[in-house]
Design an enzyme around this catalytic site. Structure first.
Site, mmCIF file in Angstrom:
data_model
loop_
_atom_site.group_PDB
_atom_site.id
_atom_site.type_symbol
_atom_site.label_atom_id
_atom_site.label_comp_id
_atom_site.label_asym_id
_atom_site.label_seq_id
_atom_site.Cartn_x
_atom_site.Cartn_y
_atom_site.Cartn_z
ATOM 1 N NE ARG A 164 -2.733 0.444 3.387
ATOM 2 C CZ ARG A 164 -3.510 0.071 4.406
ATOM 3 N NH1 ARG A 164 -4.796 -0.101 4.188
ATOM 4 N NH2 ARG A 164 -3.022 -0.133 5.602
ATOM 5 C CG LEU A 217 -3.807 1.976 -4.827
ATOM 6 C CD1 LEU A 217 -4.888 1.814 -3.773
ATOM 7 C CD2 LEU A 217 -4.439 2.299 -6.167
ATOM 8 C CB VAL A 265 -9.128 -0.568 -4.566
ATOM 9 C CG1 VAL A 265 -10.154 -0.758 -5.660
ATOM 10 C CG2 VAL A 265 -8.042 0.404 -5.022
ATOM 11 C CD GLU A 266 -3.869 -1.497 -2.294
ATOM 12 O OE1 GLU A 266 -3.291 -0.671 -1.555
ATOM 13 O OE2 GLU A 266 -3.309 -2.091 -3.221
ATOM 14 N N GLY A 267 -9.069 -0.642 1.000
ATOM 15 C CA GLY A 267 -9.609 0.077 2.143
ATOM 16 C C GLY A 267 -10.175 1.403 1.689
#
Length: 820
Positions: free
Chosen positions: A375, A379, A497-499
């Site tokens: 992360r 991103l 995405v990713e939380g």
């Protein structure tokens, strides 16, 4: 008067020892000395001195302090300490604390920040960027990918496999590239500036996925089998975590695995019967091996005495019987491969668990640790790369496009947006550079990863919206000439995405940061959890009294900084940036103080007060972003040309930090306490305002004029000046426009007439006729006109080309014929 002098003596002594954070014994001696001096001078009574000593001496004796103070405090603490789920505990235990811990200290060591080595590419990494990355960008046709294929072309897919784009994280001994995190970031920045489908396709296998998990936790047999195949692209991985009922709350996944006996390859073995329903899984439609997260149960006690083992990760080959895979989602018309994966009662052996049977139930910690690394890179890097390319493209367009007889970039409304785009791009690149260096130094920065993911994806969304506003119709009309619309469509995907960003800001950043980064909170929790009474008491005593001293110190530091404007605080440089270092030291103390008070007043309720938690997280975030900006400015040689972007980004961070802090105090559950704290921390109100218009003007000028500051801002992006690369073409057209303007002025002066800055081919002919320009200069004007028109014009299509279902056209024609 004597009473006042006595109170001032006490206050000064306590404040001084607190500010300098002296140890308890040294602090006691210092205060005792001040009181003794007051007694000698006659304005501190002897009884007062005796009372102080009666309190201070037992406080400095470990056995007495622990028995009569620490033990009751530990008892109360254990009752008040909020319950923590297993997944919350594992999330807190996973990862490491780095510069975020220094920020939370209340007194950041700025010299240590600048001693962190600068991120650099190895010759091999640079060659990869200059070679394969450049070439795959050249191969991309965005319109073909989005409008025709809804996928990368077969040639691009094969090129990615052949050149090991999916193997940047895989070690060389398995055939991978083994690039640094910094290099991965640079690759993704360049790819994202070219196309989001391309960067997403490359980013996911190098982020959270089977490759990362296998290298850290896989058995030797799993590593030997899968990693070489992943390196060559023979295997395409995906990771299936998210379920319809559990998105950002990934720990609540309903997917299950039941340990049981079953038949595998003709033999009865102990395995797992898996039932799962996953959504939003990137690369799932083309994946050949699926990393699967599920909750594992052992109801018959086949491998132990626990029935619920916890979240587990396994590798499932695509050809496994019963696996339903291949259908696709369509994420906002940005068609990277993404889709669902399902399975019901699929039987697989236990050795499909990543790491084998011993890692059963250890999946959540595995995921959190690896996610904290991925992360930080994927991103944020894609967002930074997109913003850098947008900054240069929007600056160039603003100089090329004219309205009301002048370049639109000279209009103040456009300058406002260019200033924001340019400064944010500078900041975002700074953050990825610093954060990926943490990974290369061996850190797994879970809190920093959440900060990076939230703020950089949000900044990218802002940048693309501003760019759309500047481009107007050019950005709205899709087609081969539109280099902006797909980025606009894709911006919300990164937010989700990713939380999801709402969760990341309101719960994750401070929820983890308050515990992980605070110098004492985690130590107190760990001490309270110890079974050995003596050890628990000793450890809790050190933590809790350290915490008390820390809180008192930050109170007096915050008060002094507010009264003095932090003017006497240390800054590593005596230049235009010194005020930012001093301000951030002040705000670091403020944040630490407010954190302790919020946790003390609200206790476990704080994590449910999400907006208060979010504002504390904002303070932590903006201190980190500011640190990255100042670090970049120093690493790049403190270039004065870059100062407009540094000032804009720092003032924006500091103003938003103060806004969050003021919002926290205004909304504090105890209004009187909030008012008191504001009087201590912000007695004169805010110190920073939003960036001035002058900075917008200076940044807009940088983005519209080729210069070293502009080149540094766009460093590493795909800007090669070749046909088909719209960004490179824009750069060339910008140069041509600037070179043509003096020629245009010369022709206008000779003709004694001010022509419109259009139809430059006619201006060229007029210049030749008047004899004021030569053939080469005329050709430049003609080429500039072609480029100018190409820049401002948009695509149009036959109706039939835009209709996906051609059968509808036949029906429409029949109706038209009948009507005629």
């Amino acid at each position: 008067m004597e009473t006042l002098l006595w109170l001032l003596t006490i206050l000064f002594a306590v404040g001084a020892v607190s500010y300098f954070r002296l140890q308890l014994l040294h602090a006691t001696l210092a205060v005792a000395g001040a009181l003794l001096l007051g007694a000698i001078m006659g304005y501190v009574g002897f009884i007062t001195l005796l009372v102080f000593l009666a309190i201070a001496i037992p406080l400095n004796m470990d056995s007495i302090r622990q028995e009569y103070l620490t033990k009751p405090m530990l008892k109360v603490y254990r009752k008040l300490m909020p319950e923590m789920s297993r997944t919350e505990q594992e999330a807190i235990d996973a990862g490491t604390v780095w510069w975020d811990g220094e920020i939370f200290s209340g007194d950041p060591d700025w010299d240590s920040l600048h001693r962190i080595p600068q991120g650099r590419l190895s010759p091999e990494e640079q060659a990869f960027l200059d070679g394969p990355v450049e070439e795959v960008c050249r191969m991309m046709d965005e319109w073909d990918v989005h409008h025709n294929r809804a996928d990368l072309s077969p040639e691009v897919w094969q090129y990615l496999k052949d050149n090991k784009f999916f193997a940047m994280i895989i070690k060389k001994k398995y055939g991978g590239l083994e690039f640094s995190a910094y290099a991965q970031s640079r690759v993704l920045q360049k790819l994202s500036g070219c196309n989001a489908v391309l960067s997403s396709t490359v980013g996911v296998p190098n982020s959270l996925g089977p490759g990362e998990l296998l290298q850290h936790y896989g058995t030797q047999e799993q590593q030997d089998h899968y990693l070489p195949r992943l390196a060559t692209g023979e295997e395409i991985p995906c990771f299936a975590l998210t379920s319809p009922e559990a998105g950002s709350d990934a720990g609540a996944i309903p997917d299950t695995g039941i340990i049981c006996k079953g038949e595998w390859e003709g033999k009865e073995v102990i395995g797992m019967r898996l039932t799962f329903n996953k959504r939003y899984i990137t690369l799932a439609p083309v994946a050949t091996v699926i990393g699967l997260a599920f909750k594992l149960y052992d109801p018959d006690g086949l491998i132990g005495d626990k029935e619920e083992l916890g979240i587990t990760c396994a590798l499932i080959p695509r050809d496994t019987d019963g696996l339903d895979i291949g259908r696709r989602h369509l994420p906002l018309n940005v068609p990277f491969q993404n889709g669902p994966i399902r399975g019901e009662n699929i039987f697989v052996p236990l050795d499909f668990i990543i790491g084998g049977q011993k890692m059963a139930g250890q999946g959540w910690r595995m995921l959190v640790e690896c996610l904290s690394v991925g992360r930080v890179i994927t991103l944020p890097s894609c967002s930074a790369g997109g913003a850098k390319t947008l900054a240069l493209a929007t600056g160039a367009y603003s100089r090329i496009r004219r309205q009301f007889k002048l370049p639109v970039g000279k209009m103040e409304g456009i300058e406002e947006m260019l200033g924001r785009i340019g400064a944010n791009a500078y900041m975002m690149d700074a953050v990825t550079t610093l954060s990926t260096k943490a990974v290369d130094l061996g850190e797994k920065p879970s809190v920093i990863s959440a900060i990076c993911k939230y703020h950089l994806t949000e900044k990218m969304r802002t940048a693309v919206i501003d760019s759309m506003d500047v481009h107007g119709g050019k950005g709205v009309m899709l087609g081969p000439n539109n280099y902006l619309g797909r980025a606009y469509q894709g911006a919300p995907i990164a937010i989700t995405v990713e939380g999801a960003n709402i969760l990341t800001r309101n719960m994750m950043i401070y929820g983890q940061g308050a515990i992980r980064c605070h110098p004492y909170v985690l130590k107190e929790m760990q001490a309270a959890a110890l079974k050995d009474k003596e050890e628990a008491l000793k450890e809790f005593d050190a933590a809790v009294f350290g915490h008390i001293g820390f809180a008192v110190s930050n109170f007096f530091r915050s008060w002094w900084f507010a009264l003095s404007g932090a003017r006497f605080t240390y800054a590593p440089f005596s230049d235009e940036t010194s005020k930012y270092y001093r301000a951030m030291t002040r705000y670091s103390s403020n944040m630490a103080l407010l954190s302790d008070i919020a946790m003390g007043v609200l206790g476990g309720e704080l994590k449910r007060k999400e907006r208060l938690s979010a504002r504390l997280g904002d303070m932590l975030s903006y201190l980190y972003l500011g640190s990255a900006i100042l670090k970049r400015y120093d690493d790049q040689g403190r270039q004065k040309e870059d100062l407009p972007m540094v000032h804009w980004a720092m003032q924006d961070c500091m103003a938003k930090l103060e806004e969050s802090m003021e919002g926290l105090l205004h909304n504090f559950p105890s209004k009187p306490l909030g008012i008191f704290l504001k009087a201590i921390i912000m007695p004169f109100g805010k110190s920073f305002k939003a960036p001035e218009d002058k900075l917008d003007h200076e940044i807009a000028k940088i983005l519209q004029t080729p210069c070293t500051a502009r080149s540094r801002l766009g460093e590493g992006q795909y800007l090669t000046r070749e046909e088909g690369n719209r960004m490179g073409e824009l750069e060339q057209i910008l140069d041509d426009i600037l070179a043509s303007e003096p020629l245009y002025d010369k022709v206008c002066a000779a003709a004694n007439e001010r022509f419109p800055f259009t139809q430059l081919h006619k201006v060229a002919e007029k210049g030749l006729e008047l004899g004021v320009i030569n053939e080469q200069e005329a050709e430049l004007l003609k080429r500039t006109e072609e480029g100018r028109l190409k820049t401002i014009n948009v695509d149009d299509f036959d109706n039939e080309e835009l209709v996906a279902d051609k059968s509808l056209l036949k029906t429409s024609r029949k109706r038209s014929t009948k009507a005629a």
